[in-house]
Design an enzyme around this catalytic site. Structure first.
Site, PDB file in Angstrom:
ATOM      1  CB  SER A  86      -0.901   0.011   1.234  1.00  0.00           C
ATOM      2  OG  SER A  86      -0.172   0.233   2.419  1.00  0.00           O
ATOM      3  CB  THR A 206      -2.412   5.409   3.406  1.00  0.00           C
ATOM      4  OG1 THR A 206      -3.129   5.495   2.184  1.00  0.00           O
ATOM      5  CG2 THR A 206      -1.705   6.728   3.662  1.00  0.00           C
ATOM      6  CB  THR A 224      -0.557   6.354   0.068  1.00  0.00           C
ATOM      7  OG1 THR A 224      -1.424   5.268  -0.248  1.00  0.00           O
ATOM      8  CG2 THR A 224      -0.889   7.510  -0.869  1.00  0.00           C
ATOM      9  NE  ARG A 234      -7.665   8.093  -5.833  1.00  0.00           N
ATOM     10  CZ  ARG A 234      -7.268   7.801  -4.603  1.00  0.00           C
ATOM     11  NH1 ARG A 234      -6.001   7.558  -4.363  1.00  0.00           N
ATOM     12  NH2 ARG A 234      -8.132   7.745  -3.617  1.00  0.00           N
ATOM     13  CB  THR A 257      -5.145   5.403   6.302  1.00  0.00           C
ATOM     14  OG1 THR A 257      -5.877   4.859   7.408  1.00  0.00           O
ATOM     15  CG2 THR A 257      -3.746   5.781   6.759  1.00  0.00           C
ATOM     16  N   GLY A 258      -7.429   5.456   4.265  1.00  0.00           N
ATOM     17  CA  GLY A 258      -8.758   5.044   3.812  1.00  0.00           C
ATOM     18  C   GLY A 258      -9.168   5.798   2.565  1.00  0.00           C
TER      19      GLY A 258
HETATM   20  N1  GLY Z   1      -5.916   7.500   1.521  1.00  0.00           N
HETATM   21  C1  GLY Z   1      -5.141   7.065   0.439  1.00  0.00           C
HETATM   22  C2  GLY Z   1      -5.752   7.339  -0.871  1.00  0.00           C
HETATM   23  O1  GLY Z   1      -6.955   7.467  -0.988  1.00  0.00           O
HETATM   24  O2  GLY Z   1      -5.028   7.410  -1.835  1.00  0.00           O
END
Ligand code: GLY
Length: 353
Positions: A86, A206, A224, A234, A257-258
């Site tokens: 990740s 992340t 991340t 993105r 994170t998330g």
């Molecule tokens: N929180 C990491 C992402 O959405 O890229």
């Protein structure tokens, strides 16, 4: 690593204002002992994948290093780890099989920040983010520009896609659609070809770390590989100051994170710091961020059958006093701290069971 289990049930109906952290079965004894253990500086907090990173960061903090040096050296261990898919080297790639990384750093005492987004071929984006902070007049560099900048500063380029990550990407690609030509290995009897199987579902991994050093200064980092199999280009919340991380040296430091899109829409990290400024504990502030994400979501596709936000978001915060807290949208999450004695896993507060 010690586990601190703070059994907690937050009534979602009572989640407003000061009532946010009240609980009918709050385990006050263990909560009190967790707070006692962390009353003395220094402290560092991270997402659940940061045990080794916290050990490294605290070692440096105890040597008297600045928190910014400590948090970056800590997360570099995770960026370098091919088995953490990740973050950094070995992170899961975008939909074309190319690893694109995001990272940001923020330094409390100087109130400066730097970040890079969508950077390819550099395994320690957090180090590049620091150079953006220290050696440019900018805050955020993206894509090709970020890579050229890293090259100019002597960062080595390498292929970040490990075989392990490529295999996961390939399985995702092969199971993506029944209407393309990418198929997983199959027999003439298989009916489910082309379904996205649970274990290959996309995820947002992340690492965030915030720390308070021996001089009482705060800093933080978030790094991340972003949403796995994302559309190239993105960018998530991690490299966005105020969304994926924020620190104010007078108040506290926070990160997330998330699902990055949710945090981008709600600027969650700066909100957590502002709520702490208004007197909320780190945990209360993190819960308010979960509540904000849930309340602001209007899209049915992002909600479960009860209309609750269905994706995972996690928040982490420390304040200037060395208190810590974390919250997740759903129960069962945890975060890590190092309070100068050991790494401890703490059960996160949550909005929904
Ligand atoms: N929180 C990491 C992402 O959405 O890229």
């Amino acid at each position: 690593m010690e586990n601190i289990n703070r059994r907690k049930f937050i009534k979602t109906t009572a989640l407003s204002g000061a009532a946010v952290a009240t609980s009918s079965i709050l385990n006050l004894e263990s909560l009190a002992s967790a707070k006692e253990e962390t009353a003395a500086k220094p402290i560092a907090i991270s997402s659940g994948n940061g045990a080794k990173a916290l050990e490294k960061a605290m070692e440096m903090i105890k040597e008297g290093k600045d928190a910014i040096d400590a948090v970056i050296a800590g997360v570099n261990i995770v960026e370098d780890d091919p088995n953490d898919m990740s973050v950094g080297y070995g992170g899961l790639p975008n939909e074309e099989g190319v690893v694109e990384l995001d990272a940001a750093v923020m330094h409390g005492p100087s109130y400066r920040a730097g970040s890079v987004a969508g950077i390819r071929n550099i395994k320690n984006p957090s180090k590049v983010a620091r150079v953006v902070m220290e050696r440019t007049d900018h805050v955020l560099l993206v894509g090709e520009g970020a890579l050229k900048f890293a090259r100019a500063h002597g960062f080595a380029e390498e292929n970040l896609l490990t075989d392990q990550a490529r295999e996961v990407w390939l399985k995702w690609k092969e199971n993506l659609s029944k209407e393309d030509d990418w198929l997983p290995p199959h027999t003439i009897e298989d009916k489910e070809i082309g379904q996205i199987f649970e274990k290959y579902l996309r995820h947002y991994g992340t690492i965030h770390m915030s720390a308070l050093d021996m001089n009482g200064n705060l800093s933080c980092v978030t790094t991340t590989s972003g949403l796995s199999f994302k559309i190239p280009g993105r960018i998530g919340d991690s490299p966005i100051i105020g969304a994926g991380l924020y620190c104010d040296n007078e108040v506290g430091s926070a990160g997330s994170t998330g699902r990055g899109e949710a945090n981008l829409l709600n600027c969650s990290s700066v909100m957590i710091v502002e709520w702490m400024r208004q007197g909320k504990s780190p945990e209360e502030a993190c819960l308010l961020a979960c509540k904000r994400v849930n309340e602001r979501c209007r899209e049915k596709r992002l909600q479960d059958d009860q209309g609750k936000f269905k994706h995972g978001v996690s928040f982490y915060a420390i304040n200037k006093k060395g208190e810590h807290g974390g919250a997740n949208m759903r129960s069962g999450g945890s975060y890590l701290i190092h309070d100068g004695t050991a790494v401890k896993r703490i059960e996160s507060a949550y909005l929904f069971k």
